[in-house]
Design a protein around this motif. Structure first.
Motif, PDB file in Angstrom:
ATOM      1  N   THR A  55       0.842  -1.179   0.000  1.00  0.00           N
ATOM      2  CA  THR A  55       0.000   0.000   0.000  1.00  0.00           C
ATOM      3  C   THR A  55       0.887   1.243   0.000  1.00  0.00           C
ATOM      4  OG1 THR A  55      -1.765  -1.122   1.223  1.00  0.00           O
ATOM      5  CG2 THR A  55      -1.759   1.282   1.272  1.00  0.00           C
ATOM      6  N   GLY A  56       0.592   2.176  -0.899  1.00  0.00           N
ATOM      7  CA  GLY A  56       1.382   3.396  -1.003  1.00  0.00           C
ATOM      8  C   GLY A  56       2.401   3.361  -2.117  1.00  0.00           C
ATOM      9  N   ASP A  57       2.651   2.186  -2.731  1.00  0.00           N
ATOM     10  CA  ASP A  57       3.528   2.125  -3.895  1.00  0.00           C
ATOM     11  C   ASP A  57       2.929   2.948  -5.033  1.00  0.00           C
ATOM     12  OD1 ASP A  57       5.331   0.508  -2.644  1.00  0.00           O
ATOM     13  OD2 ASP A  57       4.769  -1.337  -3.678  1.00  0.00           O
ATOM     14  N   LEU A  58       3.818   3.571  -5.830  1.00  0.00           N
ATOM     15  CA  LEU A  58       3.372   4.395  -6.955  1.00  0.00           C
ATOM     16  C   LEU A  58       3.773   3.707  -8.257  1.00  0.00           C
ATOM     17  CD1 LEU A  58       2.104   7.222  -7.670  1.00  0.00           C
ATOM     18  CD2 LEU A  58       4.463   8.032  -7.918  1.00  0.00           C
ATOM     19  N   ILE A  59       2.786   3.267  -9.030  1.00  0.00           N
ATOM     20  CA  ILE A  59       3.042   2.608 -10.317  1.00  0.00           C
ATOM     21  C   ILE A  59       3.145   3.689 -11.395  1.00  0.00           C
ATOM     22  CG2 ILE A  59       2.170   0.971 -12.025  1.00  0.00           C
ATOM     23  CD1 ILE A  59       0.571  -0.341  -9.737  1.00  0.00           C
ATOM     24  N   THR A  60       4.281   3.715 -12.104  1.00  0.00           N
ATOM     25  CA  THR A  60       4.510   4.754 -13.113  1.00  0.00           C
ATOM     26  C   THR A  60       4.570   4.219 -14.545  1.00  0.00           C
ATOM     27  OG1 THR A  60       6.909   4.565 -12.775  1.00  0.00           O
ATOM     28  CG2 THR A  60       5.723   6.241 -11.479  1.00  0.00           C
ATOM     29  N   GLU A  61       4.842   2.897 -14.698  1.00  0.00           N
ATOM     30  CA  GLU A  61       4.902   2.320 -16.043  1.00  0.00           C
ATOM     31  C   GLU A  61       4.402   0.883 -16.040  1.00  0.00           C
ATOM     32  OE1 GLU A  61       8.858   2.520 -17.574  1.00  0.00           O
ATOM     33  OE2 GLU A  61       8.909   4.716 -17.684  1.00  0.00           O
ATOM     34  N   VAL A  62       3.841   0.463 -17.175  1.00  0.00           N
ATOM     35  CA  VAL A  62       3.471  -0.937 -17.425  1.00  0.00           C
ATOM     36  C   VAL A  62       4.169  -1.362 -18.708  1.00  0.00           C
ATOM     37  CG1 VAL A  62       1.615  -2.567 -17.912  1.00  0.00           C
ATOM     38  CG2 VAL A  62       1.244  -0.694 -16.287  1.00  0.00           C
TER      39      VAL A  62
END
Length: 351
Positions: free
Chosen positions: A151-158
């Motif tokens: 929780t709190g991780d920031l996803i910036t790319e897939v």
């Protein structure tokens, strides 16, 4: 002759009292909920340059929730508007109290931001955006994401494609099959990292259509800086979750425009909202109807989402009929639906 009975009576009283206290302390693997409050939003929200004067009021509605004890469990059996929910429907298996409250805070914060955007767009006011990525707020225990993300991780790319919004993330994760692998770029504690995740079927309790797979990321939230002109402030509150989004948006819109769209009525409601003004389903619609009726609301907006077997509107309407209220339940799918209804309201001569 009766004197010796007094210590015995006192002892029995103390035993009963201790038993009652014990039954109210033991925590069961359930949550208890009941109708909460209907809170006026005028004092909570301020748009710069407006006086915010309203003849009526917009009100958010809440559900009170707590860990169930044996007393709460029995108490819930005495009313159809008190509910018992299994713990796993409320929080993740390994989710701490702190994790749960942080998730609720993030969802509320995102809901308020979406409400501002939807209102400003409808009113033709200025909004500018700077996107950072997508925040992880909840994970399905046992699925691939729960083993690598927090929780709190920031996803910036897939797979190397920048991901600006929660909607983009969900679109980029569609179309995969079991045992496919995807690479996410994630920022944690300001440090980027790459994470490889496989896709798996969802647990049965999530009632996902057969054959559909996923990573197990629930309720992702768009993380961005948004600037509004004129400025708008929503006071801090202990209320968590996203379900007040629609009502926040209507109050903000009312302060942005010249006319008072309450027309002198007390108007309650519920429903999430996204930045495009689409209203989404929530939990506890029937309980919120009870709260709104107690607060003297004349109208109650309820989500009427397409594709649901039983919409919040149907649940709310049934509850209104059951408790015998004169309050009218209004179905809405977008903020435009709510505004169209309000535009046609005559002024309340009793206001």
């Amino acid at each position: 002759m009766n004197e010796p009975r007094k210590p015995l009576i006192r002892k029995r009283y103390l035993i009963v009292l201790a038993l009652v206290l014990l039954l109210n302390v033991i925590k069961l693997p359930y949550y208890y909920s009941q109708p909460g409050i209907a809170q006026e939003l005028n004092d909570m929200i301020t748009v710069e340059g407006t006086n915010g004067v309203e003849e009526g009021a917009f009100m958010l509605t809440t559900v009170e929730m707590a860990r169930a004890t044996p007393l709460y469990y029995v108490w819930s059996l005495l009313s159809s508007y008190r509910h018992i929910l299994p713990e796993e429907q409320v929080r993740g298996t390994d989710e701490t109290d702190s994790d749960y409250h942080e998730r609720q805070r993030l969802l509320m914060s995102n809901s308020q931001e979406n409400a501002k955007i939807a209102a400003y767009e409808q009113a033709g006011a200025e909004v500018t955006y700077e996107y950072r990525g997508v925040l992880v707020t909840n994970l399905i225990e046992g699925m691939p994401a729960s083993k690598e993300l927090r929780t709190g991780d920031l996803i910036t790319e897939v797979n190397g494609t920048p991901t600006h919004t929660a909607e983009e993330l969900l679109e980029l994760l569609e179309g995969y099959s079991k045992d496919d692998v995807v690479t996410l770029t994630v920022t944690r504690n300001e440090e980027p990292r790459s994470v490889e995740l496989a896709f798996e079927p969802f647990p049965e309790e999530y009632e996902v259509e057969e054959g559909r797979v996923g990573l197990g990321i629930l309720s992702p939230v768009t993380d961005r800086d948004v600037t509004f002109s004129p400025g708008v402030t929503i006071n801090e509150t202990d209320i968590g979750g996203p379900s007040a989004g629609l009502m926040y948006s209507l109050e903000i819109y009312n302060q942005l425009v010249d006319e008072d769209i309450t027309h002198g009525y007390r108007i309650a409601g519920t429903g999430t909202i996204n930045d495009e003004g689409i209203v989404g389903p929530i939990g506890g619609a029937s309980q919120k109807v009870v709260a709104a009726d107690k607060a003297g609301a004349k109208y109650f907006f309820a989500p009427d989402a397409n594709g649901q077997n039983e919409t919040n509107y149907e649940e709310a309407k049934h509850a209104a009929e059951d408790i015998g209220t004169d309050m009218q339940v209004i179905p809405v799918q977008t903020i435009e639906d709510a505004l169209r209804f309000l535009e046609e309201l005559p002024d309340n001569k009793e206001a």
